[in-house]
Scaffold this motif. Structure first.
Motif, PDB file in Angstrom:
ATOM      1  N   LEU A  34       0.710  -1.218   0.061  1.00 24.22           N
ATOM      2  CA  LEU A  34       0.144  -0.207  -0.043  1.00 24.22           C
ATOM      3  C   LEU A  34       1.044   1.193   0.003  1.00 24.22           C
ATOM      4  O   LEU A  34       0.583   2.196  -0.598  1.00 24.22           O
ATOM      5  CB  LEU A  34      -0.832   0.085   1.250  1.00 24.22           C
ATOM      6  CG  LEU A  34      -2.115  -0.838   1.023  1.00 24.22           C
ATOM      7  CD1 LEU A  34      -2.978  -0.825   2.355  1.00 24.22           C
ATOM      8  CD2 LEU A  34      -3.196  -0.694  -0.199  1.00 24.22           C
ATOM      9  N   TYR A  35       2.149   1.275   0.742  1.00 28.80           N
ATOM     10  CA  TYR A  35       2.986   2.366   0.598  1.00 28.80           C
ATOM     11  C   TYR A  35       3.369   2.713  -0.887  1.00 28.80           C
ATOM     12  O   TYR A  35       3.571   3.674  -1.195  1.00 28.80           O
ATOM     13  CB  TYR A  35       4.080   1.856   1.506  1.00 28.80           C
ATOM     14  CG  TYR A  35       3.797   2.339   3.055  1.00 28.80           C
ATOM     15  CD1 TYR A  35       2.613   2.622   3.688  1.00 28.80           C
ATOM     16  CD2 TYR A  35       4.939   2.270   3.901  1.00 28.80           C
ATOM     17  CE1 TYR A  35       2.302   2.787   4.835  1.00 28.80           C
ATOM     18  CE2 TYR A  35       4.608   2.189   5.201  1.00 28.80           C
ATOM     19  CZ  TYR A  35       3.442   2.720   5.774  1.00 28.80           C
ATOM     20  OH  TYR A  35       3.197   2.652   7.145  1.00 28.80           O
ATOM     21  N   THR A  36       3.741   1.498  -1.445  1.00 25.52           N
ATOM     22  CA  THR A  36       4.001   1.794  -2.793  1.00 25.52           C
ATOM     23  C   THR A  36       2.966   2.520  -3.782  1.00 25.52           C
ATOM     24  O   THR A  36       3.231   3.368  -4.533  1.00 25.52           O
ATOM     25  CB  THR A  36       4.409   0.431  -3.629  1.00 25.52           C
ATOM     26  OG1 THR A  36       5.446  -0.139  -2.967  1.00 25.52           O
ATOM     27  CG2 THR A  36       4.786   0.535  -5.080  1.00 25.52           C
ATOM     28  N   ILE A  37       1.519   2.093  -3.545  1.00 22.30           N
ATOM     29  CA  ILE A  37       0.456   2.782  -4.225  1.00 22.30           C
ATOM     30  C   ILE A  37       0.428   4.196  -4.024  1.00 22.30           C
ATOM     31  O   ILE A  37       0.272   5.038  -4.737  1.00 22.30           O
ATOM     32  CB  ILE A  37      -0.749   1.834  -3.975  1.00 22.30           C
ATOM     33  CG1 ILE A  37      -0.603   0.332  -4.401  1.00 22.30           C
ATOM     34  CG2 ILE A  37      -2.014   2.548  -4.492  1.00 22.30           C
ATOM     35  CD1 ILE A  37      -1.812  -0.402  -3.956  1.00 22.30           C
ATOM     36  N   PHE A  38       0.526   4.517  -2.795  1.00 17.53           N
ATOM     37  CA  PHE A  38       0.409   5.858  -2.339  1.00 17.53           C
ATOM     38  C   PHE A  38       1.391   6.694  -2.204  1.00 17.53           C
ATOM     39  O   PHE A  38       1.730   7.865  -2.018  1.00 17.53           O
ATOM     40  CB  PHE A  38      -0.261   5.954  -0.664  1.00 17.53           C
ATOM     41  CG  PHE A  38      -1.725   5.517  -0.784  1.00 17.53           C
ATOM     42  CD1 PHE A  38      -2.810   6.250  -1.649  1.00 17.53           C
ATOM     43  CD2 PHE A  38      -2.248   4.257  -0.043  1.00 17.53           C
ATOM     44  CE1 PHE A  38      -4.104   5.618  -1.535  1.00 17.53           C
ATOM     45  CE2 PHE A  38      -3.069   3.880  -0.120  1.00 17.53           C
ATOM     46  CZ  PHE A  38      -4.362   4.507  -0.772  1.00 17.53           C
ATOM     47  N   GLY A  39       2.693   6.090  -2.749  1.00 17.79           N
ATOM     48  CA  GLY A  39       3.987   6.803  -2.561  1.00 17.79           C
ATOM     49  C   GLY A  39       4.943   7.107  -1.350  1.00 17.79           C
ATOM     50  O   GLY A  39       5.253   8.079  -1.304  1.00 17.79           O
ATOM     51  N   ILE A  40       4.224   6.503  -0.485  1.00 18.50           N
ATOM     52  CA  ILE A  40       4.949   6.472   1.199  1.00 18.50           C
ATOM     53  C   ILE A  40       6.134   5.659   1.314  1.00 18.50           C
ATOM     54  O   ILE A  40       6.369   4.714   0.698  1.00 18.50           O
ATOM     55  CB  ILE A  40       3.792   6.265   2.044  1.00 18.50           C
ATOM     56  CG1 ILE A  40       2.520   7.082   2.100  1.00 18.50           C
ATOM     57  CG2 ILE A  40       4.380   6.397   3.530  1.00 18.50           C
ATOM     58  CD1 ILE A  40       1.391   6.470   2.871  1.00 18.50           C
ATOM     59  N   ASN A  41       7.271   6.395   1.928  1.00 14.37           N
ATOM     60  CA  ASN A  41       8.383   5.782   2.146  1.00 14.37           C
ATOM     61  C   ASN A  41       8.746   6.250   3.622  1.00 14.37           C
ATOM     62  O   ASN A  41       9.120   7.211   3.738  1.00 14.37           O
ATOM     63  CB  ASN A  41       9.490   6.135   1.084  1.00 14.37           C
ATOM     64  CG  ASN A  41      10.581   5.287   1.143  1.00 14.37           C
ATOM     65  OD1 ASN A  41      10.585   4.302   2.577  1.00 14.37           O
ATOM     66  ND2 ASN A  41      11.667   4.946   0.312  1.00 14.37           N
TER      67      ASN A  41
END
Length: 67
Positions: A55-62
């Motif tokens: 989900l972090y990849t989908i929303f661009g969170i790191n």
């Protein structure tokens, strides 16, 4: 898969999974709610072990530290 989870994020996920497991073991949660929360806890544990959250990849969170 690049790592996208920091250490604080992993600790929070593991703590939430432990709380869910204890609530289930004590009989505080049961039925459908228990099943849903246990699955969520398992997902939290797995994602924290591999340091990757889809989900972090989908929303661009790191939340991992930049190297």
């Amino acid at each position: 898969m690049k790592k996208n989870m920091g250490s604080v994020d992993k600790i929070i996920r593991v703590l939430i999974a432990i709380v869910i497991a204890v609530l289930y073991w004590q009989g505080i949660i049961s039925g459908t709610l228990a099943i849903v929360l246990l699955v969520l806890g398992i997902v939290f544990l797995l994602t924290s072990l591999i340091n990757f959250c889809p989900l972090y990849t989908i929303f661009g969170i790191n939340t991992s530290k930049k190297e």
